[in-house]
Motif scaffolding. Sequence first.
Motif, PDB file in Angstrom:
ATOM      1  N   LEU A  81     -18.815 -33.088 -16.776  1.00 28.08           N
ATOM      2  CA  LEU A  81     -18.345 -34.323 -15.766  1.00 28.08           C
ATOM      3  C   LEU A  81     -16.929 -33.918 -15.062  1.00 28.08           C
ATOM      4  CD1 LEU A  81     -18.430 -36.779 -18.688  1.00 28.08           C
ATOM      5  CD2 LEU A  81     -20.194 -36.539 -16.905  1.00 28.08           C
ATOM      6  N   GLU A  82     -16.809 -34.750 -13.850  1.00 32.81           N
ATOM      7  CA  GLU A  82     -15.664 -34.569 -13.202  1.00 32.81           C
ATOM      8  C   GLU A  82     -14.877 -35.741 -13.571  1.00 32.81           C
ATOM      9  OE1 GLU A  82     -14.505 -34.886  -8.670  1.00 32.81           O
ATOM     10  OE2 GLU A  82     -16.395 -34.480  -9.153  1.00 32.81           O
ATOM     11  N   LEU A  83     -13.746 -35.625 -13.651  1.00 34.55           N
ATOM     12  CA  LEU A  83     -12.788 -36.912 -13.833  1.00 34.55           C
ATOM     13  C   LEU A  83     -11.641 -36.769 -12.758  1.00 34.55           C
ATOM     14  CD1 LEU A  83     -13.853 -36.842 -16.702  1.00 34.55           C
ATOM     15  CD2 LEU A  83     -11.673 -37.435 -17.684  1.00 34.55           C
ATOM     16  N   LYS A  84     -11.245 -38.136 -12.143  1.00 39.22           N
ATOM     17  CA  LYS A  84     -10.302 -37.979 -11.157  1.00 39.22           C
ATOM     18  C   LYS A  84      -9.563 -39.209 -11.184  1.00 39.22           C
ATOM     19  CE  LYS A  84     -10.178 -36.953  -6.053  1.00 39.22           C
ATOM     20  NZ  LYS A  84     -10.975 -36.938  -4.940  1.00 39.22           N
ATOM     21  N   HIS A  85      -8.412 -39.483 -10.845  1.00 36.49           N
ATOM     22  CA  HIS A  85      -7.584 -40.397 -10.698  1.00 36.49           C
ATOM     23  C   HIS A  85      -7.901 -41.126  -9.339  1.00 36.49           C
ATOM     24  CE1 HIS A  85      -3.236 -42.103  -9.770  1.00 36.49           C
ATOM     25  NE2 HIS A  85      -4.132 -43.193 -10.214  1.00 36.49           N
ATOM     26  N   GLU A  86      -8.345 -42.405  -9.651  1.00 42.05           N
ATOM     27  CA  GLU A  86      -8.741 -43.383  -8.473  1.00 42.05           C
ATOM     28  C   GLU A  86      -7.600 -44.156  -7.994  1.00 42.05           C
ATOM     29  OE1 GLU A  86     -13.205 -44.657  -7.770  1.00 42.05           O
ATOM     30  OE2 GLU A  86     -11.981 -46.293  -8.413  1.00 42.05           O
ATOM     31  N   LYS A  87      -7.038 -43.670  -7.254  1.00 38.37           N
ATOM     32  CA  LYS A  87      -5.579 -44.330  -6.735  1.00 38.37           C
ATOM     33  C   LYS A  87      -5.735 -45.809  -6.026  1.00 38.37           C
ATOM     34  CE  LYS A  87      -3.572 -39.694  -6.324  1.00 38.37           C
ATOM     35  NZ  LYS A  87      -2.980 -38.941  -5.149  1.00 38.37           N
ATOM     36  N   ASN A  88      -7.050 -45.831  -5.388  1.00 37.96           N
ATOM     37  CA  ASN A  88      -7.120 -47.025  -4.288  1.00 37.96           C
ATOM     38  C   ASN A  88      -8.246 -47.968  -5.270  1.00 37.96           C
ATOM     39  OD1 ASN A  88      -5.419 -46.225  -2.564  1.00 37.96           O
ATOM     40  ND2 ASN A  88      -7.228 -45.017  -1.520  1.00 37.96           N
ATOM     41  N   ASN A  89      -8.466 -47.787  -6.567  1.00 38.75           N
ATOM     42  CA  ASN A  89      -9.044 -48.741  -7.351  1.00 38.75           C
ATOM     43  C   ASN A  89      -8.455 -50.085  -7.317  1.00 38.75           C
ATOM     44  OD1 ASN A  89      -9.782 -50.498 -10.016  1.00 38.75           O
ATOM     45  ND2 ASN A  89     -10.968 -48.413  -9.916  1.00 38.75           N
ATOM     46  N   LYS A  90      -9.301 -51.019  -7.104  1.00 39.64           N
ATOM     47  CA  LYS A  90      -8.792 -52.601  -6.867  1.00 39.64           C
ATOM     48  C   LYS A  90      -8.445 -53.326  -8.088  1.00 39.64           C
ATOM     49  CE  LYS A  90     -13.435 -54.910  -6.744  1.00 39.64           C
ATOM     50  NZ  LYS A  90     -14.306 -55.475  -6.022  1.00 39.64           N
ATOM     51  N   PHE A  91      -8.779 -52.638  -9.266  1.00 37.27           N
ATOM     52  CA  PHE A  91      -8.259 -53.103 -10.666  1.00 37.27           C
ATOM     53  C   PHE A  91      -7.088 -52.613 -11.191  1.00 37.27           C
ATOM     54  CE2 PHE A  91     -12.986 -54.096 -10.216  1.00 37.27           C
ATOM     55  CZ  PHE A  91     -12.899 -55.307 -10.198  1.00 37.27           C
ATOM     56  N   SER A  92      -6.948 -51.142 -11.093  1.00 38.74           N
ATOM     57  CA  SER A  92      -5.787 -50.517 -11.599  1.00 38.74           C
ATOM     58  C   SER A  92      -5.469 -49.330 -10.733  1.00 38.74           C
ATOM     59  CB  SER A  92      -6.183 -50.081 -13.045  1.00 38.74           C
ATOM     60  OG  SER A  92      -5.287 -49.059 -13.400  1.00 38.74           O
ATOM     61  N   ASP A  93      -4.246 -49.124 -10.466  1.00 37.42           N
ATOM     62  CA  ASP A  93      -3.489 -47.915  -9.694  1.00 37.42           C
ATOM     63  C   ASP A  93      -3.571 -46.742 -10.564  1.00 37.42           C
ATOM     64  OD1 ASP A  93      -1.531 -48.941 -11.352  1.00 37.42           O
ATOM     65  OD2 ASP A  93      -0.236 -48.514  -9.727  1.00 37.42           O
ATOM     66  N   ARG A  94      -3.885 -46.831 -11.759  1.00 33.76           N
ATOM     67  CA  ARG A  94      -4.207 -45.658 -12.800  1.00 33.76           C
ATOM     68  C   ARG A  94      -5.474 -45.522 -13.264  1.00 33.76           C
ATOM     69  NH1 ARG A  94      -0.223 -42.524 -13.533  1.00 33.76           N
ATOM     70  NH2 ARG A  94      -0.363 -42.413 -15.593  1.00 33.76           N
ATOM     71  N   ALA A  95      -6.480 -45.962 -12.740  1.00 33.46           N
ATOM     72  CA  ALA A  95      -8.030 -45.834 -13.006  1.00 33.46           C
ATOM     73  C   ALA A  95      -8.194 -44.288 -12.756  1.00 33.46           C
ATOM     74  CB  ALA A  95      -8.634 -46.788 -11.979  1.00 33.46           C
ATOM     75  N   ILE A  96      -9.065 -44.059 -13.823  1.00 31.54           N
ATOM     76  CA  ILE A  96      -9.684 -42.608 -13.744  1.00 31.54           C
ATOM     77  C   ILE A  96     -11.254 -42.676 -13.773  1.00 31.54           C
ATOM     78  CG2 ILE A  96      -9.976 -40.324 -15.162  1.00 31.54           C
ATOM     79  CD1 ILE A  96      -7.390 -40.954 -16.242  1.00 31.54           C
ATOM     80  N   VAL A  97     -11.697 -42.236 -12.606  1.00 34.21           N
ATOM     81  CA  VAL A  97     -13.191 -42.423 -12.553  1.00 34.21           C
ATOM     82  C   VAL A  97     -14.103 -40.940 -13.096  1.00 34.21           C
ATOM     83  CG1 VAL A  97     -13.422 -41.287 -10.245  1.00 34.21           C
ATOM     84  CG2 VAL A  97     -15.105 -42.796 -10.874  1.00 34.21           C
ATOM     85  N   VAL A  98     -14.983 -41.544 -13.781  1.00 33.73           N
ATOM     86  CA  VAL A  98     -15.973 -40.365 -14.492  1.00 33.73           C
ATOM     87  C   VAL A  98     -17.346 -40.154 -13.735  1.00 33.73           C
ATOM     88  CG1 VAL A  98     -17.304 -39.645 -16.543  1.00 33.73           C
ATOM     89  CG2 VAL A  98     -14.956 -41.118 -16.747  1.00 33.73           C
ATOM     90  N   LYS A  99     -17.427 -38.907 -13.094  1.00 31.93           N
ATOM     91  CA  LYS A  99     -18.599 -38.493 -12.347  1.00 31.93           C
ATOM     92  C   LYS A  99     -19.499 -37.496 -12.969  1.00 31.93           C
ATOM     93  CE  LYS A  99     -16.426 -40.141  -7.901  1.00 31.93           C
ATOM     94  NZ  LYS A  99     -16.383 -39.546  -6.417  1.00 31.93           N
ATOM     95  N   HIS A 100     -20.754 -37.730 -12.652  1.00 28.88           N
ATOM     96  CA  HIS A 100     -21.758 -36.757 -13.104  1.00 28.88           C
ATOM     97  C   HIS A 100     -22.570 -36.310 -11.963  1.00 28.88           C
ATOM     98  CE1 HIS A 100     -25.824 -35.705 -14.550  1.00 28.88           C
ATOM     99  NE2 HIS A 100     -25.218 -35.088 -15.486  1.00 28.88           N
ATOM    100  N   ASP A 101     -22.418 -35.180 -11.511  1.00 25.42           N
ATOM    101  CA  ASP A 101     -23.068 -34.770 -10.235  1.00 25.42           C
ATOM    102  C   ASP A 101     -22.658 -35.404  -9.107  1.00 25.42           C
ATOM    103  OD1 ASP A 101     -24.170 -32.400 -11.608  1.00 25.42           O
ATOM    104  OD2 ASP A 101     -26.224 -33.385 -11.902  1.00 25.42           O
ATOM    105  N   GLY A 102     -21.415 -35.776  -9.125  1.00 25.23           N
ATOM    106  CA  GLY A 102     -20.813 -36.358  -7.702  1.00 25.23           C
ATOM    107  C   GLY A 102     -21.160 -38.004  -8.084  1.00 25.23           C
ATOM    108  N   LYS A 103     -21.888 -38.345  -8.898  1.00 28.19           N
ATOM    109  CA  LYS A 103     -22.301 -39.930  -8.897  1.00 28.19           C
ATOM    110  C   LYS A 103     -21.421 -40.505  -9.832  1.00 28.19           C
ATOM    111  CE  LYS A 103     -25.881 -42.944  -8.604  1.00 28.19           C
ATOM    112  NZ  LYS A 103     -25.641 -44.312  -7.650  1.00 28.19           N
ATOM    113  N   LYS A 104     -20.837 -41.722  -9.617  1.00 29.18           N
ATOM    114  CA  LYS A 104     -20.052 -42.382 -10.555  1.00 29.18           C
ATOM    115  C   LYS A 104     -20.726 -43.147 -11.801  1.00 29.18           C
ATOM    116  CE  LYS A 104     -17.221 -45.157  -8.516  1.00 29.18           C
ATOM    117  NZ  LYS A 104     -16.700 -46.392  -7.784  1.00 29.18           N
ATOM    118  N   ILE A 105     -20.441 -42.701 -12.888  1.00 25.97           N
ATOM    119  CA  ILE A 105     -21.088 -43.276 -13.894  1.00 25.97           C
ATOM    120  C   ILE A 105     -20.018 -44.238 -14.739  1.00 25.97           C
ATOM    121  CG2 ILE A 105     -22.436 -41.351 -14.318  1.00 25.97           C
ATOM    122  CD1 ILE A 105     -20.910 -40.522 -16.867  1.00 25.97           C
ATOM    123  N   GLY A 106     -18.842 -44.419 -14.601  1.00 25.16           N
ATOM    124  CA  GLY A 106     -17.843 -45.239 -15.226  1.00 25.16           C
ATOM    125  C   GLY A 106     -16.545 -44.749 -14.957  1.00 25.16           C
ATOM    126  N   TYR A 107     -15.765 -45.253 -15.830  1.00 24.59           N
ATOM    127  CA  TYR A 107     -14.176 -45.310 -15.925  1.00 24.59           C
ATOM    128  C   TYR A 107     -13.734 -44.976 -17.313  1.00 24.59           C
ATOM    129  CZ  TYR A 107     -14.230 -46.854 -11.164  1.00 24.59           C
ATOM    130  OH  TYR A 107     -14.401 -47.115  -9.804  1.00 24.59           O
TER     131      TYR A 107
END
Length: 176
Positions: A111-137
Amino acid sequence: MLTYIIIGIVILGLIFIIKSNKPNPKPKSEINKKPDDYIPTSELIRRTEERIASSKALLAEIRANEGNETILENIESETGTGIYEEYEVTGVHIASRKNYILNYCSEYDELELKHEKNNKFSDRAIVVKHDGKKIGYIAEYDVEEVHGIIKNPFKSHIAEIEYDGSYLTVRIGLEN
């Protein structure tokens, strides 16, 4: 008597106007049409059960292998401190993500984990991606701890996918 006839004609006219303003119903061919990416729930459950059985067999094989200590030592030396933690992924209940996870994700997938700075719900959000596709946080209660991990080199993978036919749970493993 003429008044009753006029009232009747007005009422019939109003009924006609109301019925003619309703949108046309879907053609019968469209009523039971399913989306192109539709997969029956029974098929999704079968695929999930196959992936779980495969993962359990692999885990049993690893545990049965007498070289487990060597495998763990190699993981620790490759990843740094060798600290391993598991975290729950939120947002997997969204239909498109759930369908993707059940069809394309398996335990031990990277998986790939990345800080999603521009998330509308949280400026600390960390997105979880599988093969470039968002699967959750990463769950909000784990965000601070995970930020501490992902600022250094790390590896992440799917640790567990559990689906009971309606509720989906995904846990990821992080090694630093």
